[in-house]
Design a protein around this motif. Sequence first.
Motif, PDB file in Angstrom:
ATOM      1  N   ALA A 178       1.628 -13.671  -1.854  1.00 41.09           N
ATOM      2  CA  ALA A 178       0.412 -13.448  -1.068  1.00 41.09           C
ATOM      3  C   ALA A 178       0.697 -12.538   0.116  1.00 41.09           C
ATOM      4  O   ALA A 178      -0.105 -11.644   0.439  1.00 41.09           O
ATOM      5  CB  ALA A 178      -0.162 -14.777  -0.598  1.00 41.09           C
ATOM      6  N   LEU A 179       1.826 -12.732   0.785  1.00 45.90           N
ATOM      7  CA  LEU A 179       2.171 -11.901   1.939  1.00 45.90           C
ATOM      8  C   LEU A 179       2.355 -10.442   1.526  1.00 45.90           C
ATOM      9  O   LEU A 179       1.937  -9.535   2.251  1.00 45.90           O
ATOM     10  CB  LEU A 179       3.444 -12.423   2.599  1.00 45.90           C
ATOM     11  CG  LEU A 179       3.349 -13.808   3.246  1.00 45.90           C
ATOM     12  CD1 LEU A 179       4.694 -14.228   3.822  1.00 45.90           C
ATOM     13  CD2 LEU A 179       2.287 -13.833   4.344  1.00 45.90           C
ATOM     14  N   ALA A 180       2.960 -10.220   0.372  1.00 47.84           N
ATOM     15  CA  ALA A 180       3.126  -8.847  -0.116  1.00 47.84           C
ATOM     16  C   ALA A 180       1.766  -8.222  -0.426  1.00 47.84           C
ATOM     17  O   ALA A 180       1.541  -7.035  -0.172  1.00 47.84           O
ATOM     18  CB  ALA A 180       4.013  -8.847  -1.356  1.00 47.84           C
ATOM     19  N   ARG A 181       0.869  -9.008  -0.958  1.00 55.49           N
ATOM     20  CA  ARG A 181      -0.466  -8.509  -1.288  1.00 55.49           C
ATOM     21  C   ARG A 181      -1.258  -8.176  -0.028  1.00 55.49           C
ATOM     22  O   ARG A 181      -2.183  -7.351  -0.056  1.00 55.49           O
ATOM     23  CB  ARG A 181      -1.207  -9.554  -2.118  1.00 55.49           C
ATOM     24  CG  ARG A 181      -2.469  -9.043  -2.789  1.00 55.49           C
ATOM     25  CD  ARG A 181      -3.091 -10.100  -3.671  1.00 55.49           C
ATOM     26  NE  ARG A 181      -4.316  -9.620  -4.292  1.00 55.49           N
ATOM     27  CZ  ARG A 181      -5.110 -10.369  -5.042  1.00 55.49           C
ATOM     28  NH1 ARG A 181      -4.802 -11.648  -5.276  1.00 55.49           N
ATOM     29  NH2 ARG A 181      -6.211  -9.861  -5.559  1.00 55.49           N
ATOM     30  N   GLN A 182      -0.920  -8.821   1.093  1.00 52.58           N
ATOM     31  CA  GLN A 182      -1.631  -8.610   2.346  1.00 52.58           C
ATOM     32  C   GLN A 182      -1.135  -7.398   3.125  1.00 52.58           C
ATOM     33  O   GLN A 182      -1.761  -6.996   4.117  1.00 52.58           O
ATOM     34  CB  GLN A 182      -1.489  -9.854   3.229  1.00 52.58           C
ATOM     35  CG  GLN A 182      -2.154 -11.101   2.674  1.00 52.58           C
ATOM     36  CD  GLN A 182      -1.642 -12.363   3.338  1.00 52.58           C
ATOM     37  OE1 GLN A 182      -1.000 -12.317   4.393  1.00 52.58           O
ATOM     38  NE2 GLN A 182      -1.910 -13.501   2.724  1.00 52.58           N
ATOM     39  N   LEU A 183      -0.040  -6.787   2.691  1.00 48.78           N
ATOM     40  CA  LEU A 183       0.535  -5.664   3.441  1.00 48.78           C
ATOM     41  C   LEU A 183      -0.444  -4.503   3.648  1.00 48.78           C
ATOM     42  O   LEU A 183      -0.447  -3.897   4.723  1.00 48.78           O
ATOM     43  CB  LEU A 183       1.810  -5.172   2.751  1.00 48.78           C
ATOM     44  CG  LEU A 183       3.033  -6.082   2.910  1.00 48.78           C
ATOM     45  CD1 LEU A 183       4.194  -5.557   2.066  1.00 48.78           C
ATOM     46  CD2 LEU A 183       3.446  -6.174   4.382  1.00 48.78           C
ATOM     47  N   PRO A 184      -1.289  -4.155   2.658  1.00 44.65           N
ATOM     48  CA  PRO A 184      -2.269  -3.087   2.922  1.00 44.65           C
ATOM     49  C   PRO A 184      -3.230  -3.416   4.067  1.00 44.65           C
ATOM     50  O   PRO A 184      -3.681  -2.504   4.774  1.00 44.65           O
ATOM     51  CB  PRO A 184      -3.011  -2.965   1.577  1.00 44.65           C
ATOM     52  CG  PRO A 184      -2.037  -3.432   0.565  1.00 44.65           C
ATOM     53  CD  PRO A 184      -1.280  -4.542   1.232  1.00 44.65           C
ATOM     54  N   VAL A 185      -3.541  -4.705   4.239  1.00 45.26           N
ATOM     55  CA  VAL A 185      -4.409  -5.101   5.357  1.00 45.26           C
ATOM     56  C   VAL A 185      -3.704  -4.826   6.677  1.00 45.26           C
ATOM     57  O   VAL A 185      -4.306  -4.317   7.635  1.00 45.26           O
ATOM     58  CB  VAL A 185      -4.794  -6.593   5.250  1.00 45.26           C
ATOM     59  CG1 VAL A 185      -5.690  -6.996   6.418  1.00 45.26           C
ATOM     60  CG2 VAL A 185      -5.477  -6.880   3.927  1.00 45.26           C
ATOM     61  N   LEU A 186      -2.417  -5.149   6.739  1.00 42.21           N
ATOM     62  CA  LEU A 186      -1.645  -4.880   7.956  1.00 42.21           C
ATOM     63  C   LEU A 186      -1.545  -3.385   8.221  1.00 42.21           C
ATOM     64  O   LEU A 186      -1.722  -2.943   9.370  1.00 42.21           O
ATOM     65  CB  LEU A 186      -0.246  -5.489   7.825  1.00 42.21           C
ATOM     66  CG  LEU A 186       0.711  -5.230   8.988  1.00 42.21           C
ATOM     67  CD1 LEU A 186       0.159  -5.800  10.291  1.00 42.21           C
ATOM     68  CD2 LEU A 186       2.087  -5.797   8.691  1.00 42.21           C
ATOM     69  N   LEU A 187      -1.282  -2.606   7.184  1.00 41.77           N
ATOM     70  CA  LEU A 187      -1.192  -1.156   7.354  1.00 41.77           C
ATOM     71  C   LEU A 187      -2.517  -0.574   7.832  1.00 41.77           C
ATOM     72  O   LEU A 187      -2.547   0.275   8.737  1.00 41.77           O
ATOM     73  CB  LEU A 187      -0.776  -0.502   6.035  1.00 41.77           C
ATOM     74  CG  LEU A 187      -0.676   1.030   6.044  1.00 41.77           C
ATOM     75  CD1 LEU A 187       0.349   1.492   7.068  1.00 41.77           C
ATOM     76  CD2 LEU A 187      -0.321   1.551   4.659  1.00 41.77           C
ATOM     77  N   ALA A 188      -3.616  -1.050   7.253  1.00 43.38           N
ATOM     78  CA  ALA A 188      -4.938  -0.584   7.688  1.00 43.38           C
ATOM     79  C   ALA A 188      -5.184  -0.951   9.144  1.00 43.38           C
ATOM     80  O   ALA A 188      -5.759  -0.160   9.908  1.00 43.38           O
ATOM     81  CB  ALA A 188      -6.020  -1.193   6.804  1.00 43.38           C
ATOM     82  N   GLY A 189      -4.737  -2.138   9.546  1.00 40.30           N
ATOM     83  CA  GLY A 189      -4.892  -2.566  10.929  1.00 40.30           C
ATOM     84  C   GLY A 189      -4.124  -1.680  11.888  1.00 40.30           C
ATOM     85  O   GLY A 189      -4.621  -1.302  12.958  1.00 40.30           O
TER      86      GLY A 189
END
Length: 213
Positions: A178-189
């Motif tokens: 799940a954390l790996a899948r969330q990385l694009p959200v962090l990058l967008a942030g």
Amino acid sequence: MFDLLWKELRLAAHPSLYIFVSLGALVLIPAYPYGMVFFFAMLGVFQSIMYARETRDIYFTALLPVRKRDAVKAKLLLAAFAQLAQLLVSLPCAFLRTLYLPDGNPVGIEANVAWYGFGLMIFGVFNLVFFTEFFKTACRAGVAFLIALLPSALGIFAMEAAVRFPGLAWLDGTDPAALARQLPVLLAGILFYAASWLLALRVAGGRFERVDL
């Protein structure tokens, strides 16, 4: 740039700002709406701007051998320092929470990778709206805060509500997949925060240059 930030931290920041920065540790609370952590950072920035207005710090900064745009940059640097420092404070606390309280947060999103990405987006929206509105006059801090609080609060609500939808449950996960899948959200942030900071500097700086102090 460093001199401007140092001046803000030593002279212009309200003492409560440092208390609000430390509230990144609130992610250790087992059942707490972690979106409120971002609200406290925004409140600390607002109080520091109010403090600067009452102590005529903005007028003092404008008298220094710097451009008026640099006075705006100083306040934006202070905001960025407080917001990013709060996220840094929360990092070890989020790790400890996942380690010792693995059951998740029953009242909202977990303090995970997506949470940090959404937090940067919320901070970006706040900075853009608050500082561009405040530097229209360099005095109406309360009005600017209320205007900026509305989209920021909507962002917090959307973040907390999103994890309740079955198709977006992965935003609430803390397992490696799940954390790996969330990385694009962090990058967008990260990208949104940087772009909104620069846009706020450009717009607010231009508006402040037209203000007669």
